[in-house]
Design a protein around this motif. Sequence first.
Motif, PDB file in Angstrom:
ATOM      1  N   PRO A 117       0.836  -1.205   0.000  1.00 55.85           N
ATOM      2  CA  PRO A 117       0.000   0.000   0.000  1.00 55.85           C
ATOM      3  C   PRO A 117       0.872   1.257   0.000  1.00 55.85           C
ATOM      4  O   PRO A 117       1.939   1.278   0.633  1.00 55.85           O
ATOM      5  CB  PRO A 117      -0.789  -0.117   1.310  1.00 55.85           C
ATOM      6  N   PRO A 118       0.453   2.308  -0.689  1.00 55.15           N
ATOM      7  CA  PRO A 118       1.210   3.555  -0.653  1.00 55.15           C
ATOM      8  C   PRO A 118       1.223   4.140   0.758  1.00 55.15           C
ATOM      9  O   PRO A 118       0.305   3.897   1.548  1.00 55.15           O
ATOM     10  CB  PRO A 118       0.466   4.462  -1.640  1.00 55.15           C
ATOM     11  N   ASP A 119       2.254   4.893   1.067  1.00 56.34           N
ATOM     12  CA  ASP A 119       2.426   5.413   2.425  1.00 56.34           C
ATOM     13  C   ASP A 119       1.213   6.193   2.915  1.00 56.34           C
ATOM     14  O   ASP A 119       0.832   6.095   4.090  1.00 56.34           O
ATOM     15  CB  ASP A 119       3.673   6.297   2.499  1.00 56.34           C
ATOM     16  N   ASP A 120       0.578   6.953   2.030  1.00 54.32           N
ATOM     17  CA  ASP A 120      -0.538   7.783   2.460  1.00 54.32           C
ATOM     18  C   ASP A 120      -1.859   7.012   2.555  1.00 54.32           C
ATOM     19  O   ASP A 120      -2.894   7.591   2.904  1.00 54.32           O
ATOM     20  CB  ASP A 120      -0.707   8.989   1.525  1.00 54.32           C
ATOM     21  N   LYS A 121      -1.820   5.690   2.259  1.00 50.81           N
ATOM     22  CA  LYS A 121      -3.032   4.868   2.337  1.00 50.81           C
ATOM     23  C   LYS A 121      -2.885   3.724   3.346  1.00 50.81           C
ATOM     24  O   LYS A 121      -3.757   2.854   3.413  1.00 50.81           O
ATOM     25  CB  LYS A 121      -3.364   4.280   0.956  1.00 50.81           C
ATOM     26  N   GLY A 128      -1.194  -1.233   8.807  1.00 50.26           N
ATOM     27  CA  GLY A 128      -0.069  -0.307   8.723  1.00 50.26           C
ATOM     28  C   GLY A 128       0.997  -0.805   7.778  1.00 50.26           C
ATOM     29  O   GLY A 128       1.003  -0.481   6.597  1.00 50.26           O
ATOM     30  N   SER A 129       1.879  -1.632   8.300  1.00 56.30           N
ATOM     31  CA  SER A 129       2.926  -2.231   7.478  1.00 56.30           C
ATOM     32  C   SER A 129       3.204  -3.641   7.967  1.00 56.30           C
ATOM     33  O   SER A 129       2.943  -3.979   9.130  1.00 56.30           O
ATOM     34  CB  SER A 129       4.213  -1.399   7.534  1.00 56.30           C
ATOM     35  N   PHE A 130       3.737  -4.457   7.074  1.00 63.34           N
ATOM     36  CA  PHE A 130       4.077  -5.831   7.452  1.00 63.34           C
ATOM     37  C   PHE A 130       5.106  -5.829   8.575  1.00 63.34           C
ATOM     38  O   PHE A 130       5.013  -6.609   9.525  1.00 63.34           O
ATOM     39  CB  PHE A 130       4.614  -6.562   6.223  1.00 63.34           C
TER      40      PHE A 130
END
Length: 207
Positions: A117-121, A128-130
Amino acid sequence: MSGELVLYTNPMSRGRTARWMLEEVGAPYCTELIHYGTTIKQPAYLAVNPMGKVPALRHGDTVVTETAAICTYLADAFPEAELAPPLDRRGPYYRWLFFAAGPLEAAITNTALQLEPPDDKRSMVGYGSFAQVLDVLEAEVSARPYLADARFTAADLYVGAQLGWGMHFGIVEKRQAFLDYWGRVGKRPAQRRAKELDDALADADAV
């Protein structure tokens, strides 16, 4: 609770986790092999799970789908197996069961598919992030032997199955904390029995 237990599964599916849970419960059950591309989309099975996916569980007149729900249901249906903490201590139990069913599985799947996913999404994907998901889980399994109680519960089974699968296929980093945790939960006799049953089913189905 009474009624025949039937596991609808395929050995190359999340049904392996549901079988492990059934082996932990220790109640007799039947296995209905569902084939991809054929029986999984036929009316008889769609009446069990309209999503046309496995696993599914029938217990008498009750049908449960979704692997985390199957594990949660079986822990409640067979309290003598002691796979769920007492109700007043179930906060962490529910948290980690559904953390694995939501953020962890979504993060693993997206990583396997190389979907970033793009940072702003990032807030839209729910995890959030893996890296964040793994960091949170690493801290938890490092802090105590089991996630939700002083002993093994269905939460450990479900989280352990996700981690074991992810590490096996090189999607989840083999962090020492994860290896140690999988070493505790993945060597249980019920897990070994379930693996042997599914491996044999896969071999027979391939003939």
